[in-house]
Structures are given as C-alpha cells and as structure tokens.
Design a protein around this motif. Structure first.
Motif, PDB file in Angstrom:
ATOM      1  N   ARG A 112      -7.966  -3.535  -4.687  1.00  0.00           N
ATOM      2  CA  ARG A 112      -8.706  -4.460  -4.785  1.00  0.00           C
ATOM      3  C   ARG A 112      -7.591  -5.406  -5.679  1.00  0.00           C
ATOM      4  O   ARG A 112      -7.565  -6.505  -5.176  1.00  0.00           O
ATOM      5  CB  ARG A 112      -9.262  -4.034  -5.966  1.00  0.00           C
ATOM      6  CG  ARG A 112     -10.724  -3.401  -5.490  1.00  0.00           C
ATOM      7  CD  ARG A 112     -11.751  -3.234  -6.241  1.00  0.00           C
ATOM      8  NE  ARG A 112     -12.466  -2.134  -6.344  1.00  0.00           N
ATOM      9  CZ  ARG A 112     -13.143  -3.598  -5.694  1.00  0.00           C
ATOM     10  NH1 ARG A 112     -14.204  -4.648  -4.732  1.00  0.00           N
ATOM     11  NH2 ARG A 112     -14.384  -2.377  -4.889  1.00  0.00           N
ATOM     12  N   GLN A 113      -5.991  -5.061  -6.813  1.00  0.00           N
ATOM     13  CA  GLN A 113      -5.173  -6.118  -6.744  1.00  0.00           C
ATOM     14  C   GLN A 113      -4.406  -6.228  -6.191  1.00  0.00           C
ATOM     15  O   GLN A 113      -4.389  -7.383  -5.905  1.00  0.00           O
ATOM     16  CB  GLN A 113      -4.127  -4.786  -7.417  1.00  0.00           C
ATOM     17  CG  GLN A 113      -4.644  -4.637  -9.207  1.00  0.00           C
ATOM     18  CD  GLN A 113      -4.942  -6.109 -10.238  1.00  0.00           C
ATOM     19  OE1 GLN A 113      -6.264  -6.480  -9.891  1.00  0.00           O
ATOM     20  NE2 GLN A 113      -3.908  -6.809 -10.670  1.00  0.00           N
ATOM     21  N   ILE A 114      -4.293  -5.017  -4.848  1.00  0.00           N
ATOM     22  CA  ILE A 114      -2.959  -5.614  -3.745  1.00  0.00           C
ATOM     23  C   ILE A 114      -4.178  -6.788  -3.065  1.00  0.00           C
ATOM     24  O   ILE A 114      -3.738  -8.067  -2.318  1.00  0.00           O
ATOM     25  CB  ILE A 114      -2.726  -4.664  -3.025  1.00  0.00           C
ATOM     26  CG1 ILE A 114      -2.281  -3.732  -2.965  1.00  0.00           C
ATOM     27  CG2 ILE A 114      -2.177  -5.373  -1.163  1.00  0.00           C
ATOM     28  CD1 ILE A 114      -1.840  -2.280  -2.423  1.00  0.00           C
ATOM     29  N   ALA A 115      -5.563  -6.751  -2.598  1.00  0.00           N
ATOM     30  CA  ALA A 115      -6.170  -7.969  -1.941  1.00  0.00           C
ATOM     31  C   ALA A 115      -6.180  -8.609  -3.059  1.00  0.00           C
ATOM     32  O   ALA A 115      -5.825 -10.101  -2.210  1.00  0.00           O
ATOM     33  CB  ALA A 115      -7.491  -6.567  -1.869  1.00  0.00           C
ATOM     34  N   LYS A 116      -6.211  -8.668  -4.142  1.00  0.00           N
ATOM     35  CA  LYS A 116      -6.148 -10.303  -4.914  1.00  0.00           C
ATOM     36  C   LYS A 116      -5.019 -11.016  -4.370  1.00  0.00           C
ATOM     37  O   LYS A 116      -4.545 -12.483  -5.284  1.00  0.00           O
ATOM     38  CB  LYS A 116      -7.031  -9.424  -6.060  1.00  0.00           C
ATOM     39  CG  LYS A 116      -7.188 -10.459  -7.021  1.00  0.00           C
ATOM     40  CD  LYS A 116      -7.151 -10.288  -9.205  1.00  0.00           C
ATOM     41  CE  LYS A 116      -7.052 -11.616  -9.581  1.00  0.00           C
ATOM     42  NZ  LYS A 116      -8.187 -10.843 -10.802  1.00  0.00           N
ATOM     43  N   GLY A 117      -3.706 -10.183  -4.599  1.00  0.00           N
ATOM     44  CA  GLY A 117      -2.900 -10.825  -4.622  1.00  0.00           C
ATOM     45  C   GLY A 117      -2.604 -11.294  -3.614  1.00  0.00           C
ATOM     46  O   GLY A 117      -1.394 -12.611  -4.115  1.00  0.00           O
ATOM     47  N   PHE A 118      -2.733 -10.991  -1.792  1.00  0.00           N
ATOM     48  CA  PHE A 118      -2.755 -11.761  -1.243  1.00  0.00           C
ATOM     49  C   PHE A 118      -3.636 -12.599  -0.508  1.00  0.00           C
ATOM     50  O   PHE A 118      -3.441 -13.183   1.201  1.00  0.00           O
ATOM     51  CB  PHE A 118      -2.690 -10.316   0.307  1.00  0.00           C
ATOM     52  CG  PHE A 118      -0.980  -9.854  -0.508  1.00  0.00           C
ATOM     53  CD1 PHE A 118       0.140 -10.803   0.634  1.00  0.00           C
ATOM     54  CD2 PHE A 118      -0.842  -8.685  -0.926  1.00  0.00           C
ATOM     55  CE1 PHE A 118       1.256 -10.228   0.118  1.00  0.00           C
ATOM     56  CE2 PHE A 118       0.550  -8.297  -1.216  1.00  0.00           C
ATOM     57  CZ  PHE A 118       1.609  -8.713  -0.285  1.00  0.00           C
ATOM     58  N   HIS A 119      -4.565 -12.805  -0.765  1.00  0.00           N
ATOM     59  CA  HIS A 119      -6.441 -12.887  -0.561  1.00  0.00           C
ATOM     60  C   HIS A 119      -5.749 -14.226  -0.464  1.00  0.00           C
ATOM     61  O   HIS A 119      -6.619 -15.106   1.093  1.00  0.00           O
ATOM     62  CB  HIS A 119      -7.630 -12.794  -0.719  1.00  0.00           C
ATOM     63  CG  HIS A 119      -7.897 -13.327  -2.142  1.00  0.00           C
ATOM     64  ND1 HIS A 119      -7.499 -13.531  -3.472  1.00  0.00           N
ATOM     65  CD2 HIS A 119      -8.404 -14.835  -2.271  1.00  0.00           C
ATOM     66  CE1 HIS A 119      -7.982 -13.748  -4.843  1.00  0.00           C
ATOM     67  NE2 HIS A 119      -7.993 -15.590  -3.807  1.00  0.00           N
ATOM     68  N   LEU A 143      -9.542  -0.523   4.395  1.00  0.00           N
ATOM     69  CA  LEU A 143     -10.457  -0.972   3.494  1.00  0.00           C
ATOM     70  C   LEU A 143      -9.101  -2.376   2.707  1.00  0.00           C
ATOM     71  O   LEU A 143     -10.630  -3.170   1.981  1.00  0.00           O
ATOM     72  CB  LEU A 143     -10.303  -0.265   2.036  1.00  0.00           C
ATOM     73  CG  LEU A 143     -11.168   0.034   0.468  1.00  0.00           C
ATOM     74  CD1 LEU A 143     -12.714  -0.239   1.127  1.00  0.00           C
ATOM     75  CD2 LEU A 143     -11.433   1.058   0.178  1.00  0.00           C
ATOM     76  N   THR A 144      -7.881  -1.988   2.253  1.00  0.00           N
ATOM     77  CA  THR A 144      -7.682  -3.351   2.252  1.00  0.00           C
ATOM     78  C   THR A 144      -8.106  -4.877   2.166  1.00  0.00           C
ATOM     79  O   THR A 144      -8.651  -5.750   2.426  1.00  0.00           O
ATOM     80  CB  THR A 144      -5.793  -2.887   1.547  1.00  0.00           C
ATOM     81  OG1 THR A 144      -5.678  -2.505   0.927  1.00  0.00           O
ATOM     82  CG2 THR A 144      -5.418  -4.459   0.874  1.00  0.00           C
ATOM     83  N   ILE A 150       0.985  -1.776   0.068  1.00  0.00           N
ATOM     84  CA  ILE A 150       0.241  -0.512  -0.468  1.00  0.00           C
ATOM     85  C   ILE A 150       0.861   1.594  -0.370  1.00  0.00           C
ATOM     86  O   ILE A 150       0.343   2.249  -0.693  1.00  0.00           O
ATOM     87  CB  ILE A 150      -0.966   0.633   1.263  1.00  0.00           C
ATOM     88  CG1 ILE A 150      -1.557  -1.117   1.243  1.00  0.00           C
ATOM     89  CG2 ILE A 150      -1.436   1.753   1.597  1.00  0.00           C
ATOM     90  CD1 ILE A 150      -2.820  -1.410   2.030  1.00  0.00           C
ATOM     91  N   GLN A 151       1.636   1.410   0.832  1.00  0.00           N
ATOM     92  CA  GLN A 151       2.816   2.123   1.123  1.00  0.00           C
ATOM     93  C   GLN A 151       3.188   2.841  -0.291  1.00  0.00           C
ATOM     94  O   GLN A 151       3.300   3.588  -1.182  1.00  0.00           O
ATOM     95  CB  GLN A 151       3.730   2.147   2.257  1.00  0.00           C
ATOM     96  CG  GLN A 151       5.235   3.392   1.864  1.00  0.00           C
ATOM     97  CD  GLN A 151       4.296   4.555   2.427  1.00  0.00           C
ATOM     98  OE1 GLN A 151       2.894   4.516   3.299  1.00  0.00           O
ATOM     99  NE2 GLN A 151       4.626   6.178   1.716  1.00  0.00           N
TER     100      GLN A 151
END
Length: 237
Positions: free
Chosen positions: A49-56, A77-78, A11-12
């Motif tokens: 959303r991309q970050i969440a998709k990568g870590f879910h 939010l993430t 995120i940073q």
C-alpha cells in the motif's frame, strides 16, 4: 527507468524471502489448488500500500498493465492498489471509464481472492453504483471462479450505500456454487448487509438457510446475537 520497473524494484527491496513458503501455503499455490503456480516475493500488504501510494500519481496505464500481467502476486496486487487510488482520485467520468476498462481488460491478473477483494468494490462496484449492473450478473453466471467472486464482492460498495437488492440477487445466484471461496464471499456480503440492515439479511437467510452451504451460513450469521445464530444452526428459524 520506467515506473513499472521502479515499482518492481521497490517490491523486491521490501521482500522477505522467509515469508514466501507461508504465502504459498496460505494462497493455495499447490498443484490442483485455486492459486496453483502463483509466485510470491514475500511482501506485506501494508508495504505494498505504501509503494502504491508513492507511485499512484506517476503510474500510467501501460505501467499498471505490465504489473497486472506479471507472474509475481505482489506486482499484481500493487497494480490493483494503484488502480484503486487512481480511480478514487479521478474527477472526470471519462477517466474513471478508462480505469475500469483497464481493470476489465486485465482480469486474468485478478486471480486470487485477495486481488478480487482489494479491487472489485472500489473500482467496479463504485463505477456501477448508479449504472446498470448487467455486467455483474453476467459475471455471476459465467462459471468463472474469479469473475463470480468479483460479482458478489463488488456489491460491497452498494451495501455501504444501503442498497442491498443486487447483493441479495447475486447471492441467490451463487448460493449453491461448488467452491468454498464463493461460499465465504457470499456469506461475508450477507453479513455486511446484516450489519446495516438486520431485518433484510435475516429475511433472506430465513428463506435460504436450510439449503445454502454451511460455510456461507456461518459467515452470514457470525455477527447475529447468539440465540438467533443458534436457531439458524439448529434449523429452528
């Protein structure tokens, strides 16, 4: 490195500091406003959303809880986007139950309208669809702004399944709420009902439009044909 820390770093890395003042104004973070004191990193929702998709797949409950307790809006939010993805992928009822419990245990972090709207229908609404809706009615009458928004917005899941009863009942409970965030959410859900079943929405509005807040009414009638919309606005229905 723990998954939560990796997500925070991602995120940073995606942050744009110049966006921060814009987001602070947009989400009303000033003194006395509904988002007072919220902290932003300046990350777009698509990037989150991309970050969440990568870590879910890797994120554990402890990681999600840590992010939900963060002062940084994008962390929260993430975390909610992760939770939604995990809930949608969960096959066993027990796993869904655990995810809902995690969500409900961390509602202090679900404290702005985008956080509610990105999570309530897809976690709580989806979970409660074939179950008693008592919790939503408790939230609607709680006097707590974000729980009340959760109550009405969660019913968006029901609307998509063509079940309108709870949306209308909760809308009625919230119809004279003092806050415009609830007026907007209530009108929005009534509009969604109308998109799928115009007769049901118009019947409800005809009963309540003369006393409901103008903002809620405008949101509710936005997609109606111009002539009918005008009749509602002029009090001629």
């Amino acid at each position: 490195m723990a998954i939560a820390a990796q997500i925070e770093r991602a995120i940073q890395q995606a942050s744009c500091p110049e966006k921060v003042p814009v987001l602070q104004r947009y989400f009303k973070t000033g003194k006395g406003q509904y988002g007072e004191g919220d902290v932003f990193a300046g990350v777009s929702v698509p990037a989150q959303r991309q970050i969440a998709k990568g870590f879910h797949k890797e994120a554990a409950a402890t990681d999600i809880q840590k992010l939900l307790q963060s002062p940084v809006h994008e962390h929260r939010l993430t975390a909610l986007l992760l939770l939604v993805l995990q809930f949608q992928k969960a096959k066993k009822e027990k796993n869904k139950e655990e995810l809902v419990s995690l969500y409900l245990a961390n509602l202090e972090g679900v404290n702005n309208w985008d956080l509610v709207d990105s999570s309530a229908p897809y976690i709580l609404g989806a979970y409660l669809f074939n179950k008693p809706k008592t919790l939503l009615y408790e939230f609607a009458t709680s006097g707590h702004l974000w729980k009340q928004r959760i109550a009405i917005v969660a019913t968006y899941y029901f609307i998509k399944k063509e079940q309108y009863e709870d949306t209308l009942a909760i809308a009625k409970l919230l119809l004279h709420h003092p806050h415009d965030l609830i007026h907007k959410a209530t009108g929005w859900m009534l509009r969604k009902v109308g998109n799928r079943n115009k007769e049901t929405a118009v019947e409800f509005l005809a009963m309540h439009y003369q006393t409901m807040p103008r903002t809620a009414l405008r949101y509710a009638i936005e997609k109606l044909e111009p002539q009918l919309r005008l009749q509602f606005l002029k009090g001629l229905v």
